[in-house]
Scaffold this motif. Structure first.
Motif, mmCIF file in Angstrom:
data_model
loop_
_atom_site.group_PDB
_atom_site.id
_atom_site.type_symbol
_atom_site.label_atom_id
_atom_site.label_comp_id
_atom_site.label_asym_id
_atom_site.label_seq_id
_atom_site.Cartn_x
_atom_site.Cartn_y
_atom_site.Cartn_z
ATOM 1 N N MET A 94 0.836 -1.200 0.000
ATOM 2 C CA MET A 94 0.000 0.000 0.000
ATOM 3 C C MET A 94 0.879 1.261 0.000
ATOM 4 N N ILE A 95 1.927 1.219 0.808
ATOM 5 C CA ILE A 95 2.838 2.380 0.867
ATOM 6 C C ILE A 95 3.525 2.572 -0.492
ATOM 7 N N PHE A 96 3.954 1.468 -1.068
ATOM 8 C CA PHE A 96 4.618 1.511 -2.365
ATOM 9 C C PHE A 96 3.665 2.072 -3.420
ATOM 10 N N LEU A 97 2.413 1.605 -3.363
ATOM 11 C CA LEU A 97 1.417 2.082 -4.333
ATOM 12 C C LEU A 97 1.102 3.560 -4.135
ATOM 13 N N THR A 98 1.105 3.997 -2.884
ATOM 14 C CA THR A 98 0.857 5.414 -2.626
ATOM 15 C C THR A 98 1.942 6.250 -3.296
ATOM 16 N N LEU A 123 -8.915 -4.416 -2.321
ATOM 17 C CA LEU A 123 -9.361 -3.164 -2.955
ATOM 18 C C LEU A 123 -8.798 -1.957 -2.210
ATOM 19 N N THR A 124 -8.866 -2.043 -0.876
ATOM 20 C CA THR A 124 -8.377 -0.926 -0.055
ATOM 21 C C THR A 124 -6.883 -0.704 -0.273
ATOM 22 N N VAL A 125 -6.181 -1.816 -0.471
ATOM 23 C CA VAL A 125 -4.722 -1.722 -0.628
ATOM 24 C C VAL A 125 -4.345 -0.802 -1.787
ATOM 25 N N TRP A 126 -5.109 -0.878 -2.891
ATOM 26 C CA TRP A 126 -4.754 0.018 -4.014
ATOM 27 C C TRP A 126 -5.660 1.240 -4.109
ATOM 28 N N LEU A 127 -6.902 1.083 -3.602
ATOM 29 C CA LEU A 127 -7.840 2.204 -3.767
ATOM 30 C C LEU A 127 -7.480 3.378 -2.858
ATOM 31 N N LEU A 128 -7.017 3.066 -1.671
ATOM 32 C CA LEU A 128 -6.669 4.147 -0.747
ATOM 33 C C LEU A 128 -5.565 5.032 -1.334
ATOM 34 N N PRO A 129 -4.464 4.426 -1.794
ATOM 35 C CA PRO A 129 -3.454 5.264 -2.449
ATOM 36 C C PRO A 129 -4.010 6.012 -3.662
ATOM 37 N N THR A 130 -4.891 5.326 -4.403
ATOM 38 C CA THR A 130 -5.456 5.961 -5.599
ATOM 39 C C THR A 130 -6.318 7.156 -5.229
#
Lengths: 712, 310
Positions: free
Chosen positions: A27-31, A134-141
Motif C-alpha cells: 500500500m505504501i509503495f502504491l501510494t 481493494l483498499t490496498v490500491w484504492l486508498l493510495p489511488t
C-alpha cells in the motif's frame, strides 16, 4: 490465570484488517507510485496546454524579447512523462498483485490450512478479501485523486482532465476485479496468467470485434448502445485497441448517451466479473488449491475464447474484409485448419506446462475438441444467422426525421416517407444478395431526432436504381441546395473561409484545397442557380456520385474546437435543424460530381486561382519538391522548426500563400494541415498544437481580411 | 462434542475416508493413530472446517463445522505444515490470530514463551523445525479454543520440550476444560496425554474408545505345557472362543496376543491345564502393531529384496 479478551469478533472485519495489515508495504509503495503516476501525468498534460498558450502569446508578439517557453518545458516535460508512465505501468502490475495477495490462499497449497481454518464462511472470506485487496490500491489511488483534483483545480485544467481520474479509477477497478475473478478460476500462477490474457484481452477483443461487425453489418439497432455499451462489456482493452475506447469516454462524456453507454458498459463488465468471482469462490474447495484450472467449466470457457480469438484472427488475416457478417475465407480449408492447429498447440503446451501430466491428456484433448466445435458453431452460427436476426431488423418509420445515406463522396438526405419505404426495401433486398463484389457501399443512418440512430447496411450495385430515385428526390435536392447556400453565406463571416478542391487527392498534387476569396453576391447566386439546375437534370446516375470533379467546403478559420464556432452558428444560422451537421463537421463538404457541368462551368469562371508555382515565382519563394512532404511521417514535427521561420513569412508572402493553406479537420474539430514555406519546408498545423497555429493564422488572416476589406 | 457421522471424503476419485463415524467428547484428550496416509490429517481438516465432507456430517455440538464461523471459532487447527507461517514472527502471528480468536490471551502466550525463550521478533523461517512447532502450538494454546487440533504436534521437539508442551496441554485441559485432539505416530504422547483414541486404517476407523478399554481388552498371553502334552494349533486355541491376533509357538511354549477380558481369558485357558498361564499387559505401540498386523499392514518380510506378506 491469563487475562482473556471476551469481545466478539466480526470475522469479516478481522479478515479485512488482516489483509490490509499484511499488505501495508504494498500500500505504501502504491501510494508513492500513485503520487508519481497520474498526478504527474495530468500535471504534464495541463502544462502542455499552458505551454501551447504561452507559445501562442510568443507568436502574437514576435518583436518582443521574450524567452521561448519551449526550452524550459521540453526536458521537464519529457522526464516527468517518462517517469509517470513508468510509474503507471508498475501500478498496473501492483493492482493485479493486490488482488493476488488478497486471495493468495487460493494459489498457495501451504496456506490452505491457515486460511481455510479461520473462523469465516465463504461470503465473509470473499468479501473481506475483495475489499481488503481493494483498499490496498484504492486508498493510495484516492489520495492521489484528491491531490490531483486539487492541483488540476488550481491549474484550472479542462474538464477532460478530471474525467481522466474517473476513467483511471474505473480501469484500475476493472483490472483488480478481473484479477480476482481469474485467481478464483485458477489454481496456480501460470494458469492465472493465461486466464488474465483470455478474460482480459481475448474476450475484450472478441466482444469488441463482434460489436464492430454488428455495426458493419449495418443491421438496424441502436448503434450507440451496441457500439459503446457492448464493446465495453468485456473490458476496456478491445475498444482501446480499436481507438475508440478511452478517447470516446474522455471526449464524448458530455454527449450524454455515448459517454454514458461507455461508462455503463464498463461498469457492467466490472459487475459481471465480480459476480463470477463471487460465485466461483463459493465453489472453490481447499483441496483444489494450487491445482491448475480447478474450475473445469471456466477452463473450457477459456479454451472456447482462445479458439474463438484465433479463428477471428485467422479470418481477418485470410481476407481483408472477412468479418463476421460477410466472412470470405480466401482458402476455406487452409485457414480454419491453421486456426485449429494453432489453438491446439497453444492449449496443449499450456496444459503440459501447468499439469505436467500426460495421463489426462486425452481428456484434455477431448475438451479442446468440444471447445473448438463450440467456437465454430458460435462463429458460423452468428455469421449465417446475422447475429441471431439482429441484423435483419427493419427500422421503424415512427418518429423518423430523416434517412441519411452516405456514399463514398456524398450524402443523401431523404425525408419523404416514400423514400424511407424504398430504402427499407433496398435494405431487405441487399441482405438477400450479399455478399456482392460490385457493392456500392453506402452507410445509412436513420435519424429519429432524439439522438437515437439506426444504421443500415451496404447497398449492392444491383440496387442502384432504387438509390437513384432517392438521389433525385426533392428532399435530397433541397437539402443540398440549401447546404451550398449556407456554405456560401458562412463564407461572408470572418470565422470561415471558403475552400474548394479538385478530384485529385490534395496530397498528390501538394497543394490540394484552395481557399478562395469572398465571393460576390452575384457570383453566389450564379453558383446556386447552376447547382440547382444540375440537380434538376437527369443526365447523371448514382454512380456519378462516386466520382467528383470539385468540392466545396467551409472551414472554420480559428478556434477549431467548436465552442465559439457553435455560438457563431447559432447566431447566424436560421435553420436550427442543420446545426448538428455543421457543428459536428466544421468543414462541411459539398461534392460537385463530374456530371454537374453547369456548376463546374460557373466555378471555373468565378474562381480563377493562380497556381502555386505562380505564387512562389511572384513572391520569390522556393517551390517545395513533392517528395519532401510525407504525410504521416513528419506529422506533428512543427516543433522542430525554429520560431523565426514563422516570422520570416511576411504578410505579403502569407497573403499570397493564403489560398494554398492546406488543412483538414478531424471529427473532433481539431485542425491539422500544412502550408508551404521557404527552404523546402512545410509549416505544419498539428492537431495537438492547434491553439498555437490557429492563433497565429488567426492574426495573420485577420490582417489579410482587414487589408482586403480596406481595398474593397 | 465433535461427531463424525458416516463421513466420506475422496480426493481425485480416491476415497480417503469411507463412511466413518465416531465421537470425541468435550474435555477429553483424543488421539488419532493410524498408518501413513490413513486419513488422520484429513480428519483434522474436516474437524477444523478446512474440508467439506463429500457425504455425511462433521458436527460440533450438533451443528456443522464447515462454513460456520461460530463453530470454527471454537476450534484451532495446528497443521503439520509450517511453511505457511514462515513470513510471520511470533508477535505478528499472534496479532494475526488475535483478529479471529476473541479469547486470545497475550498474557498466556507471554507466560509460555518465557518458559521456552523463543524470540518473538524473528521470522519463523529462521526457526528450527522444533522451534516452529513450539511457537505454533503455543499460539494455538493462547488462542484458548475449546478444541485444539494438533497434527503431529510433537514432531521435532526435543524430550525436554515434549515434556513442557505436554504439561502445557494438560494444564489447559484442567484449567479450561479444553479438548485436545492429537494426530501422531508417536504413541508415547498418546499414551501419556490422551484418555481415548481412534485407530484409522484403510479409510476406516478400526476402533475408537478410551485407552483403558483398549488396554484392558488386549493382552499378551504366555502359555507353557508339559513336554508330553499335545501340541496346539492357532485354530485349536481359537476354538476356546478367543480372538487371537498373534500366534507364536516355541516347542511347548506359546506366545499369544489375544483380545478379551482378563478374568475370562484366564478361566478359558486354565481349562487346557497349562503349566504356566501369564497375562502380560500390552503397550499402546504393541496394540497398534498387532491390530494392524491382523489387517495385513506392515506384515512383510523382505525375500530377495522383494516384500513378501507373512
Amino acid at each position: 490465570m491469563a487475562t482473556t479478551s471476551l469481545k466478539t469478533m466480526n470475522p469479516f472485519l478481522s479478515n479485512f484488517r488482516g489483509i490490509v495489515r499484511k499488505n501495508r508495504l504494498l500500500m505504501i509503495f502504491l501510494t508513492f507510485l500513485s503520487l508519481l503516476g497520474l498526478p504527474v501525468l495530468l500535471f504534464v498534460g495541463v502544462e502542455l496546454r499552458k505551454y501551447d498558450s504561452e507559445m501562442s502569446d510568443y507568436y502574437a508578439a514576435p518583436n518582443e524579447a521574450v524567452t521561448t517557453p519551449q526550452d524550459m518545458s521540453e526536458i521537464f516535460q519529457t522526464t516527468l512523462t517518462i517517469v509517470s508512465i513508468l510509474a503507471m505501468v508498475v501500478i498496473v502490475f501492483m493492482i493485479a498483485n493486490a488482488a493476488i495477495q488478497a486471495f493468495s490462499y487460493l494459489l498457495k497449497k501451504s496456506d490452505t490450512d491457515l486460511y481455510f481454518s479461520l473462523p469465516m464462511n465463504h461470503n465473509q472470506r470473499f468479501f473481506s478479501c475483495y475489499l481488503g485487496g481493494l483498499t490496498v490500491w484504492l486508498l493510495p489511488t484516492l489520495i492521489s485523486n484528491i491531490i490531483t483534483a486539487a492541483v488540476l483545480s488550481i491549474m484550472e485544467a479542462p474538464t477532460e482532465f478530471f474525467l481522466c481520474l474517473l476513467i483511471y479509477d474505473l480501469v484500475a477497478l476493472w483490472l483488480y476485479t478481473l484479477t480476482v475473478m481469474c485467481v478464483n478460476f485458477c489454481g496456480n500462477h501460470l494458469s492465472l496468467a493465461f486466464a488474465l490474457v483470455v478474460f482480459g484481452v481475448l474476450t475484450s477483443f472478441i466482444a469488441n470485434d463482434a460489436s464492430v461487425q454488428l455495426i458493419q453489418m449495418q443491421c438496424v439497432y441502436k448503434g450507440a448502445f451496441f457500439e459503446y455499451f457492448l464493446s465495453h462489456l468485456a473490458g476496456p482493452l478491445g475498444p482501446t485497441f480499436r481507438d475508440f475506447g478511452f478517447d470516446v469516454i474522455l471526449y464524448e462524456c458530455n454527449r450524454a448517451q455515448i459517454g454514458l453507454y461507455c461508462l455503463l458498459g464498463f461498469a457492467a463488465c466490472i459487475v459481471l466479473e465480480f459476480l463470477a468471482a463471487w460465485f466461483v469462490h463459493g465453489k472453490r474447495k481447499a483441496e483444489t488449491v494450487s491445482k491448475p484450472f480447478p474450475i473445469r467449466s471456466a477452463y473450457h470457457l477459456m479454451q472456447f475464447f482462445t479458439v474463438m480469438f484465433v479463428v477471428i484472427l485467422f479470418t481477418e488475416i485470410s481476407a481483408e474484409n472477412a468479418v463476421y457478417p460477410y466472412m470470405e475465407w480466401e482458402r476455406p480449408l487452409l485457414y480454419p485448419l491453421l486456426a485449429v492447429i494453432a489453438c491446439l498447440l497453444i492449449l496443449l503446451i499450456l496444459d503440459l506446462i501447468t499439469t505436467r501430466n500426460l495421463k489426462k491428456m486425452p481428456r484434455r484433448i477431448a475438451g479442446y475438441v468440444l471447445a473448438t466445435a463450440a467456437a465454430f458453431i458460435v462463429f458460423f452460427g452468428l455469421n449465417y444467422t446475422h447475429f441471431l436476426g439482429f441484423g435483419d431488423r427493419t427500422p421503424s418509420k415512427l418518429g423518423l426525421v430523416e434517412v441519411k445515406a452516405e456514399m463514398e463522396n456524398t450524402t443523401l438526405y431523404l425525408r419523404e416517407p416514400a423514400n424511407v419505404d424504398s430504402i427499407n426495401e433496398v435494405l431487405a433486398e441487399s441482405r438477400k444478395t450479399m455478399p456482392s463484389e460490385a457493392a456500392l457501399i453506402i452507410d445509412i443512418e436513420y435519424n429519429y431526432g432524439n439522438k437515437q440512430k439506426f444504421y443500415g447496411m451496404p447497398i449492392p450495385n444491383e440496387q442502384k436504381e432504387a438509390l437513384e430515385q432517392m438521389i433525385h428526390s426533392t428532399s435530397n435536392k433541397e437539402f443540398w441546395c440549401t447546404m451550398l447556400k449556407k456554405i456560401l453565406d458562412a463564407n461572408n463571416s470572418d470565422a470561415h473561409m471558403l475552400q474548394f478542391g479538385t478530384k485529385y487527392s490534395p496530397y498528390d498534387n501538394n497543394f490540394g484545397y484552395l481557399s478562395v476569396p469572398k465571393l460576390s453576391a452575384e457570383d453566389c447566386d450564379r453558383l446556386l442557380e447552376a447547382y440547382r439546375k444540375d440537380w434538376d437534370s437527369s443526365g447523371w446516375t448514382a454512380n456519378d456520385f462516386k466520382y467528383y470533379e470539385y468540392f466545396f467546403q467551409s472551414r472554420v478559420v480559428y478556434d477549431a474546437l467548436y465552442g465559439e464556432y457553435r455560438e457563431y452558428l447559432e447566431e447566424t444560422m436560421d435553420d436550427g435543424t442543420q446545426l448538428w451537421f455543421m457543428g459536428q463537421f466544421p468543414g462541411s463538404r459539398l461534392y460537385i460530381p463530374e456530371a454537374f457541368k453547369n456548376t463546374i462551368a460557373v466555378m471555373e469562371d468565378i474562381l480563377p486561382v493562380p497556381t502555386i508555382e505562380d505564387v512562389f515565382r511572384e513572391n520569390d519563394l522556393k517551390l517545395i519538391p513533392k517528395q519532401e512532404f510525407a504525410f504521416g511521417e513528419t506529422w506533428g514535427f512543427y516543433r522542430e522548426i525554429p520560431p523565426e521561420d514563422y516570422i520570416k513569412l511576411d504578410a505579403k508572402a502569407f497573403k499570397a500563400l493564403y489560398h494554398h493553406i492546406h488543412t483538414s479537420y478531424d471529427d473532433m474539430g481539431d485542425v491539422a494541415g500544412a502550408i508551404p514555406i521557404e527552404d523546402y519546408r512545410w509549416l505544419y498545423l498539428d492537431k495537438a498544437g492547434d491553439a498555437i497555429i490557429n492563433n497565429y493564422f488567426k492574426d495573420q488572416l485577420q490582417k489579410i481580411y482587414n487589408a482586403e476589406s480596406a481595398d474593397s | 462434542m465433535i461427531s463424525f457421522k458416516q463421513v466420506t471424503k475422496a480426493f481425485d476419485g480416491q476415497t480417503v475416508l469411507d463412511s466413518i463415524s465416531f465421537d470425541i467428547p468435550k474435555g477429553s484428550a483424543f488421539g488419532l493413530i493410524g498408518s501413513n496416509g490413513a486419513g488422520k490429517s484429513t480428519i483434522l481438516r474436516l474437524m477444523s472446517g478446512v474440508y467439506q465432507p463429500d457425504s455425511g456430517e462433521v458436527l460440533l455440538d450438533g451443528k456443522p463445522i464447515f462454513n460456520s464461523p461460530d463453530n470454527k471459532c471454537r476450534v484451532f487447527f495446528v497443521s503439520d505444515e509450517t511453511v505457511q507461517y514462515h513470513s510471520f514472527t511470533i508477535k505478528s502471528l499472534a496479532n494475526f490470530y488475535k483478529l479471529y480468536y476473541p479469547r486470545f490471551s497475550d498474557a498466556l502466550l507471554e507466560k509460555m514463551l518465557k518458559a521456552v525463550s523463543l524470540p518473538t521478533n524473528k521470522p519463523l523461517s529462521t526457526f528450527s523445525k522444533g522451534m516452529k512447532r513450539q511457537a505454533i502450538t503455543m499460539i494455538g494454546i493462547a488462542a484458548q479454543p475449546e478444541y485444539l487440533l494438533l497434527d503431529e504436534a510433537f514432531d521435532g521437539l526435543d524430550p525436554a520440550m515434549r515434556k513442557l508442551v505436554r504439561q502445557l496441554l494438560i494444564d489447559r485441559m484442567l484449567e479450561e476444560n479444553m479438548t485436545i485432539i492429537i494426530s501422531t505416530h508417536n504413541l508415547t504422547e498418546i499414551n501419556e496425554i490422551c484418555d481415548s483414541a481412534a485407530l484409522i486404517h484403510d479409510n476406516r476407523i478400526i476402533f475408537s474408545r478410551s485407552l483403558d478399554d483398549i488396554r484392558s481388552n488386549m493382552h499378551k498371553l504366555q502359555l507353557a505345557f508339559p513336554t508330553d502334552a499335545p501340541a496346539y494349533t492357532k485354530e485349536q486355541l481359537a476354538e476356546t472362543g478367543t480372538e487371537i491376533l498373534h500366534f507364536e509357538k516355541q516347542q511347548s511354549v506359546y506366545h499369544l496376543v489375544v483380545k478379551g477380558d482378563e478374568e475370562e481369558l484366564c478361566e478359558r485357558f486354565s481349562a487346557l491345564h497349562p503349566v504356566v498361564c501369564d497375562l502380560i499387559p500390552l503397550t499402546l505401540e504393541e496394540i497398534f502393531i498387532y491390530e494392524l498386523e491382523v489387517l495385513g499392514y506392515g506384515n512383510y518380510v523382505f525375500e530377495n529384496d522383494e516384500p513378501v506378506s507373512q
